[in-house]
Design a protein around this motif. Structure first.
Motif, PDB file in Angstrom:
ATOM      1  N   GLY A 106      56.357 -18.980  19.308  1.00 39.59           N
ATOM      2  CA  GLY A 106      55.254 -18.227  18.714  1.00 39.59           C
ATOM      3  C   GLY A 106      54.163 -19.152  18.210  1.00 39.59           C
ATOM      4  N   GLY A 107      54.553 -20.286  17.636  1.00 37.96           N
ATOM      5  CA  GLY A 107      53.586 -21.232  17.105  1.00 37.96           C
ATOM      6  C   GLY A 107      52.845 -21.970  18.200  1.00 37.96           C
ATOM      7  N   ASN A 159      60.498 -18.682  17.101  1.00 31.85           N
ATOM      8  CA  ASN A 159      59.395 -18.896  16.169  1.00 31.85           C
ATOM      9  C   ASN A 159      58.525 -20.074  16.602  1.00 31.85           C
ATOM     10  OD1 ASN A 159      58.217 -17.919  13.732  1.00 31.85           O
ATOM     11  ND2 ASN A 159      58.827 -19.849  12.781  1.00 31.85           N
ATOM     12  N   ALA A 160      59.194 -21.129  17.089  1.00 34.52           N
ATOM     13  CA  ALA A 160      58.441 -22.295  17.557  1.00 34.52           C
ATOM     14  C   ALA A 160      57.564 -21.905  18.750  1.00 34.52           C
ATOM     15  CB  ALA A 160      59.402 -23.414  17.948  1.00 34.52           C
ATOM     16  N   THR A 203      49.251 -20.456  20.853  1.00 37.43           N
ATOM     17  CA  THR A 203      47.808 -20.698  20.778  1.00 37.43           C
ATOM     18  C   THR A 203      47.454 -22.144  21.096  1.00 37.43           C
ATOM     19  OG1 THR A 203      48.154 -21.018  18.434  1.00 37.43           O
ATOM     20  CG2 THR A 203      47.232 -18.896  19.129  1.00 37.43           C
ATOM     21  N   GLU A 204      48.284 -23.051  20.592  1.00 33.34           N
ATOM     22  CA  GLU A 204      47.907 -24.447  20.702  1.00 33.34           C
ATOM     23  C   GLU A 204      48.204 -25.024  22.074  1.00 33.34           C
ATOM     24  OE1 GLU A 204      46.266 -26.257  18.826  1.00 33.34           O
ATOM     25  OE2 GLU A 204      46.529 -28.149  19.901  1.00 33.34           O
TER      26      GLU A 204
END
Lengths: 439, 254
Positions: free
Chosen positions: A273-274, A270-271, A277-278
């Motif tokens: 996934g986060g 999940n991390a 983009t950044e």
């Protein structure tokens, strides 16, 4: 759950020797061992899915599985799983059957002694008076001897003596007690001649008393040892073998559990996934780190060198730092001389996780120090954090209990490893002093 | 438009969820915070339609199910209309449904699933307001030590990423922000412009463009305080075009 663990363990001891059924009631598994006289016991094994056991062996393995599940899932409370639980339950069975064994042993000894006399009686070689006086005397003497033997044996077992020691002790005390008894009788016969009614020709000297006592107690002791103690020893030996097997499997399970929890994997994914983009570069780096952890997890043996352990911990810490950026730092202090020392693989990982989750992340500038060093010839592993401290026992107790249990299992037969969680200054210190290598 | 609160202790996960919520166009994120204390503060003056709550909140105190305790409290106080639990495992599903949560999102998150959750919330949204509802336009929640500062659009001049942390520049100075620039971009919409990998600026707050050799930078702020923001080389053209659109006095030459 801990309280449920005890009856389960007791049931386990019986299941090994008795037909057993295990049924599930309202999501609570009940193991029911029967056929042990007067001792059918129920063990409640919380929510572990057990089905009816088609055979003793199945019941055995199911109870074992449930017990391992319980032991590792419960907060374990340091010694909830005591090393002697099997021995203890075996002991219960032994003591329960003791009276029956004493009676059969007694009967067997009488038969052994009286059978040759009976044949001689039939041919008229032995006079009926001698036969019946012998029957009466032996019956009485053997009964007394057996009571002494069994009482000493039982008391010794209850005091915590091993089976072998208790056996030898009971056999050794029975002889002198018999001798004393015979001598007492001789003295009584001299004072009150009526006591000689059985066989007036029998001498009443001390040496006669002593030697007949020794000779008479011998068949009893031989019968008792052969009929009861040797088989019990054999059974105990088998039980111990089985227990070692159980322990080995449990150790393996705990190792697997310690490696990578699904929770950890999913949160890391999940991390990533986060971060896509950044910070795509960081996301890729994290994917690589996770990949390495997974690859290692499938090939990890029982033992790790400190070098491998540290490499693993570094990756593990890197992932946590990505998930909680800027919240804590990790300092590594690894003495070069311990790099090739061995320790149970990943035993330190739950400690690091505990230090992060329950220590460093709870304060504004978390700090963790991982230290591998040698002290007094033993490998010392320390993970300290500047969190608020353990309190009575932090909620991460499960991970710590797994560490304790693993150290206990894997240092079997050696000087035991020790684990402590203490407060030193502003730091909470988890310290493992490992068993000396090669001892 | 629904208003949402995101309570999640891990920064990348928090930013991720904010991006996904914004991408559904069904909700605006009122605040995205890492701890129960900050969540309660974010809810002090406003109510929200939905709160996405992680179960295990490290650093909030209250053990491994601090999130569920928050749900119970916020539900009793009536500050949050609906709850969506977010977690990696299903072990707390029963407790969560007992608490009346409307949905249970498992990690890793996916857009379709977040959209589904928000659709459920929208369908179940009760008519009529209670307290003051969170406003639709994106507000920024910054952190000054342990307290929250709400910045209206425009009050936040620029966002800066440094290492793996983020900050907002405003009249109040440089404050902590608990989201990634990508998530902030999603919340704030087109009034903010990503001029650099590490910078997101309010278009309306750009006071000037400076050139020093090959480097281009922007001066951002108000009359009294300003910050100088570097512009990435490959974005200079794009940034200038965006800044000069709807600006009188200069004409863009092809």
């Amino acid at each position: 759950v801990i309280s449920a663990c005890q009856p389960a363990t007791r049931a386990y001891g019986r299941v090994a020797r008795a037909p057993a059924v295990a049924v599930e009631l309202d999501g609570v598994a009940v193991v029911w061992a029967t056929a042990m006289p007067g001792s059918s016991k129920m063990g409640h094994l919380s929510s572990e899915r057990l089905l009816a056991a088609p055979s003793t062996a199945h019941a055995h393995s199911m109870v074992h599985a449930a017990k391992v599940g319980l032991a590792s899932r419960s907060s374990l409370g340091r010694s909830s799983f005591d090393r002697d639980s099997h021995t203890k339950s075996g002991l219960d069975g032994l003591l329960a059957g003791l009276r029956m064994h004493a009676v059969t042993g007694y009967a067997a000894v009488l038969v052994v002694i009286l059978a040759p006399l009976s044949v001689r009686l039939a041919y008229g070689v032995v006079k009926p008076r001698v036969f019946f006086s012998t029957l009466f005397a032996f019956g009485l003497v053997m009964a007394c001897g057996m009571v002494v033997l069994v009482s000493v044996f039982r008391a010794a077992l209850l005091r915590g003596l091993g089976l072998k020691a208790a056996g030898v002790l009971s056999l050794c005390t029975t002889m002198p007690v018999m001798v004393l008894g015979y001598l007492g009788l001789s003295v009584a016969q001299r004072i009150v001649p009526w006591f000689c009614f059985l066989d007036p020709e029998e001498p009443t000297t001390a040496s006669y008393g002593a030697f007949t006592a020794l000779a008479d107690s011998f068949p009893m002791i031989a019968a008792w040892a052969g009929m009861f103690q040797l088989p019990a020893l054999l059974r105990m030996h088998e039980a111990r073998e089985r227990e070692f097997d159980t322990v080995r499997r449990e150790a393996e399970l705990l190792r697997l559990k310690a490696h990578l929890e699904p929770h950890f994997l999913l949160n890391t994914m999940n991390a990533i996934g986060g971060l896509v983009t950044e910070d795509p570069a960081h996301a890729r780096e994290l994917l690589g780190t996770l990949g390495e952890l997974l690859r290692d997890a499938t090939s990890i043996g029982d033992e790790h060198t400190v070098r491998d352990e540290v490499a693993w911990l570094e990756r593990y810490a890197a992932i946590h730092q990505a998930r909680f950026p800027g919240l804590f730092s990790v300092e590594w202090q690894v003495e070069a001389s311990v790099n090739d020392s061995k320790l149970p693989a990943l035993v330190s990982q739950p400690l690091l996780e505990n230090a992060i989750s329950h220590g460093a992340l709870g304060v504004s500038e978390g700090k963790i120090v991982v230290r591998f060093a040698r002290a007094g010839g033993r490998l010392v592993l320390e993970i300290r954090d500047n969190g608020r401290g353990p309190g009575p026992r932090r909620s991460g107790g499960k991970g710590l209990a797994i560490v304790e249990r693993r150290l206990e299992l894997e240092s079997r037969g050696r000087e035991p490893s020790t684990f402590e969680l203490v407060r030193e200054g502003n730091f909470t210190v988890a310290r493992v002093v490992l068993a000396k290598e090669g001892t | 438009m629904l208003s949402a609160l995101v309570l999640e202790d891990e920064r990348p996960a928090r930013s991720y969820l904010v991006e996904l919520v914004e991408a559904t166009r069904l909700a605006r994120v009122h605040a995205a915070v890492p701890s129960v204390a900050l969540a309660l503060e974010a809810l002090r003056d406003v109510d929200v339609d939905v709160a996405f709550v992680d179960v295990n909140l490290v650093g909030s105190g209250g053990g491994p199910t601090a999130g569920l305790a928050f749900v119970e409290r916020a539900r009793d106080e009536g500050k949050v209309a609906r709850f969506v639990i977010t977690t990696a495992s299903r072990e707390h599903a029963l407790t969560a449904f007992d608490l009346g949560v409307i949905d249970y999102l498992t990690k890793p998150f996916v857009l379709s699933r977040v959209r589904e959750s928000l659709s459920r919330v929208a369908e179940a949204r009760p008519a009529g307001g209670r307290g003051e509802r969170a406003r639709d336009e994106g507000r920024v929640v910054a952190r000054k030590g342990r307290s929250l500062v709400f910045l209206d659009p425009g009050e936040a001049w620029a966002f800066e990423a440094e290492g793996r942390l983020a900050f907002v520049h405003s009249a109040e100075g440089r404050l902590d922000v608990d989201l990634s620039l990508a998530a902030l971009e999603a919340v704030l919409g087109p009034n903010y412009l990503r001029v650099h990998r590490n910078w997101l600026v309010a278009v309306a707050r750009v006071k000037g463009i400076e050139r020093d050799g090959g480097e281009t930078s922007l001066v951002v702020g108000d009359g009294t305080r300003t910050v100088t923001v570097p512009v990435a080389r490959d974005r200079v053209g794009q940034v200038k075009a965006r800044l000069l659109t709807s600006t009188i006095g200069l004409r863009l030459t092809e």
